[in-house]
Design an enzyme around this catalytic site. Structure first.
Site, PDB file in Angstrom:
ATOM      1  N   ASP A 445     -38.804  15.100  -4.886  1.00 42.66           N
ATOM      2  CA  ASP A 445     -39.187  13.881  -5.604  1.00 42.66           C
ATOM      3  C   ASP A 445     -40.569  14.009  -6.238  1.00 42.66           C
ATOM      4  O   ASP A 445     -41.411  14.775  -5.798  1.00 42.66           O
ATOM      5  CB  ASP A 445     -39.186  12.691  -4.644  1.00 42.66           C
ATOM      6  CG  ASP A 445     -40.189  12.856  -3.506  1.00 42.66           C
ATOM      7  OD1 ASP A 445     -40.209  13.937  -2.896  1.00 42.66           O
ATOM      8  OD2 ASP A 445     -40.958  11.917  -3.235  1.00 42.66           O
ATOM      9  N   GLU A 446     -40.780  13.217  -7.257  1.00 46.94           N
ATOM     10  CA  GLU A 446     -42.086  12.939  -7.843  1.00 46.94           C
ATOM     11  C   GLU A 446     -42.891  14.179  -8.231  1.00 46.94           C
ATOM     12  O   GLU A 446     -44.106  14.211  -8.100  1.00 46.94           O
ATOM     13  CB  GLU A 446     -42.918  12.054  -6.901  1.00 46.94           C
ATOM     14  CG  GLU A 446     -42.347  10.658  -6.742  1.00 46.94           C
ATOM     15  CD  GLU A 446     -43.256   9.735  -5.967  1.00 46.94           C
ATOM     16  OE1 GLU A 446     -43.302   8.533  -6.300  1.00 46.94           O
ATOM     17  OE2 GLU A 446     -43.924  10.205  -5.017  1.00 46.94           O
ATOM     18  N   VAL A 447     -42.212  15.209  -8.722  1.00 47.59           N
ATOM     19  CA  VAL A 447     -42.962  16.307  -9.344  1.00 47.59           C
ATOM     20  C   VAL A 447     -43.548  15.782 -10.646  1.00 47.59           C
ATOM     21  O   VAL A 447     -42.851  15.188 -11.466  1.00 47.59           O
ATOM     22  CB  VAL A 447     -42.056  17.527  -9.595  1.00 47.59           C
ATOM     23  CG1 VAL A 447     -42.789  18.580 -10.414  1.00 47.59           C
ATOM     24  CG2 VAL A 447     -41.591  18.116  -8.268  1.00 47.59           C
TER      25      VAL A 447
END
EC number: 3.2.1.52
Length: 636
Positions: A445-447
């Site tokens: 998530d959330e790269v």
């Protein structure tokens, strides 16, 4: 009490996210000069900001360090005040302010600073509503989650429940385990079970019935005994927990709840994945707390403990191949490699789980029918990993070339550094030896948008593999990770962003839809198995009301317990995709949980609410009944 105290307030300002005012009080007997003030807060100062009365010396994600003017001296009883305008977001609740603070003196000493919640100026903060109604139970039985079918007649309260003569040893062992569970959760209450016949008690007869569905149970109450029928160990355990709940409610609130003398209960879970996630990276929870949380999950008939063991803030799992992960990555403090974050003050805070701790926790969970799914959050959320093992970085990549949404620079494992895969291979080898779960959760998530694009190694990789942008680089990385897990006999679980940039093979992949409910339907349409965990309903760190005085986060709005309870995760999922819907899960993210009081205020009663949503068909749910019963349920 510390010799220094920090008060913070926020005032709305037209055209910006408002203005913070900081007031440091010198309560000591000595003048204060030549110092800096450090604090942690989720309300971050933006790159472009205006500071009056101080200057920002350093910022790392939620950590801020401010300097006064060189000539400033704060006399005993005096104060230093400064303001900051230019914030990353608008604070919505009292917990959006300071979470820890300390002073650093010229000689290098760090001194603690007391602090309070964020005060609101220039606007009405609203009134916090009651989170639970008084509640009303039309059927006087204390059962959570509520069963599939029930037809009962109340009677006298038995002294205790005990196994019938010639009960098989495995059934007595199961009864003993649930008895121990109850005594841990309610240590001062009378035990619901005895292992021997007791005058005035009621006997339980255990029946193995192959026609009953997996995880299901039936209870039949007669004048002389209770018959518990099930096809498997899980169903038997759930039936025993229901008996313990019934007896507990009748004893705790005899005016409202009774114990049945006649009738039947037929029960089985709605979903096979009924989960609770806990983030131990932002805040560390000792083994005793983890064991108690697992007990609470079992009492609520949840069967998955999703354990978020690594993040930017810390790496919490002992890996013998790489001791630096916990020697460096599990420590935060003013003089540590990882700076203070989210509640860390003048003293170093450290904590990790040894492999012996892991074995103990996994075994405890298994004895209660709870599967522990470990999460190692990659490729993003890896600041603690990268600072522990700098050789994982592309040394040619420009520092601060991208930032995560939480403000961490260059925080993603590099898919073009071959050591990344050697490192993760050894980590996975140790994890699969500790956790028997079929799934290993890898985050995903959330790269940050733009991650890796200034890495020469990634530029070469993109050219060689014909990849375009961050999302396709992540897809390349995760395909390799899925293959590595398959080689080790494990399936990949991840957050919904795993599907980006081309995703990975949906076969054997489980994704958790967290950003918004519609994402789950999109994932199912793409062929992924899905667990629904939308922040708008099942993130237990979200505030429970709009009022300023309510603690919690705000990015997904607010979620009162009634919303978590009544929310239907399936939404508009077409019938053809129902088989892709594995279940639902509550998530406990711990940025705001700097005290046990805040933990219990935010997690309960929403965790039992999600548990009932996971077990009970929508048509059988009743908010007023739930509110009447849940008051008696345990907290951490």
């Amino acid at each position: 009490m510390a010799d220094y105290s920090l008060e913070t307030s926020w005032r709305p300002v037209e055209g910006s996210f408002g203005r913070l005012t900081f007031t440091l009080h010198n309560l000591s007997a000595e003048p204060l000069s030549g110092f800096s003030l450090a604090y942690t807060s989720e309300t971050r100062v933006a790159d472009k900001h205006v500071c009056d009365g101080a200057s920002l010396k350093r910022q790392v994600a939620h950590f801020h360090e401010f300097l006064p003017s060189e000539q400033l001296t704060v006399p005993p009883g005096g104060r230093w005040r400064f303001t900051v305008e230019g914030l990353s977001r608008e604070p919505k609740h009292v917990t959006a302010g300071v979470k820890s603070a300390y002073l650093t003196l010229a000689d290098g000493r760090h001194l603690p600073v007391d602090f309070g919640d964020l005060m609101l100026e220039g606007r009405d903060g609203g009134v916090s509503p009651p989170l639970l109604p008084p509640g009303k139970a039309d059927e006087p039985y204390a059962l959570l989650p509520w069963p599939l079918a029930l037809g009962l007649k109340a009677g006298d309260l038995p002294a205790t429940l005990y196994p019938a003569e010639r009960t098989r040893p495995d059934a007595i062992e199961a009864l003993s385990q649930v008895l121990s569970l109850y005594q841990r959760l309610y240590p001062v209450e009378d035990a619901p079970f005895s292992l021997r016949a007791v005058e005035g008690g009621r006997r339980i007869r255990f029946v193995a019935e192959s026609s009953i569905a997996a995880f299901a149970y039936e209870l039949r109450f007669t004048a002389h005994e209770i018959v518990l029928s099930s096809a498997d160990e899980a169903g038997r355990r759930y039936g025993l927990i229901s008996l313990a709940q019934l007896l507990h409610g009748a004893r705790a609130d005899g005016e409202r709840f009774k114990f049945p003398n006649f009738g039947t209960i037929a029960d089985q879970p709605r979903y096979d994945w009924r989960g609770c996630h806990l983030d131990v990276s932002r805040q560390f929870y000792p083994v005793a707390d983890i064991l108690r949380l697992i007990d609470i999950l079992a009492w609520n008939k949840l069967n998955i403990f999703h354990w978020h063991l690594t993040d930017d803030e810390a790496w919490r799992l002992e890996i013998k191949a790489y001791p630096a992960l916990t020697e460096i990555g599990a420590r935060r403090g003013p003089d540590e490699v990882l700076v203070p974050q989210l509640g860390d003050g003048a003293e170093t805070r450290a904590g990790h789980y040894t492999q012996d701790d892991i074995r103990r926790i996994v075994a405890h969970a298994a004895s209660l029918g709870v599967e522990v799914v470990p999460e190692i959050d990659i490729p993003g959320h890896s600041t603690a990993t990268l600072l522990s093992l700098p050789e994982l970085a592309d040394g040619q990549e420009a520092p601060d070339s991208y930032r995560a949404v939480q403000g961490y620079p260059n925080n993603a494992l590099n898919p073009a550094v071959e050591f990344t895969y050697e490192f993760l291979g050894k980590v996975f080898d140790e994890i699969v030896a500790l956790f028997p779960s079929e799934y290993l959760h890898i985050g995903g998530d959330e790269v940050a948008e733009g991650a890796w694009l200034s890495s020469p190694l990634c530029q070469a990789l993109m050219k060689r593999e014909k990849l375009a942008g961050t999302a396709e680089l992540q897809s390349y990385f995760l395909k390799r990770i899925k293959a590595m897990l398959s080689e080790r006999g494990r399936k990949l679980a991840g957050w919904n962003e795993v599907s980006h940039g081309g995703g990975i093979d949906p076969d054997g992949t489980l994704l958790m839809a967290w950003e918004k409910p519609a994402v789950g339907i999109e994932l199912a349409q793409q062929g992924y198995d899905v667990v629904m965990t939308p922040g708008q309903a099942y993130y237990l760190d979200m505030a429970q009301a709009e009022a300023w005085a309510e603690p919690g986060a705000a990015w997904a709005g607010y979620s009162p317990p009634e919303h978590s309870y009544t929310y239907e995760a399936e939404g508009e999922l077409p019938e053809a995709l129902q088989e892709k819907m594995r279940g639902i899960q509550a998530c406990i993210w711990t940025e705001n949980f700097i005290s046990r009081a805040y933990f219990n205020r935010l997690v309960f009663p929403r965790l039992p609410a999600v548990a009932e949503a996971a077990w009970t068909p929508s048509g059988r749910k009743d908010w007023d009944r739930f509110a009447a019963i849940v008051r008696m349920w345990p907290m951490l």
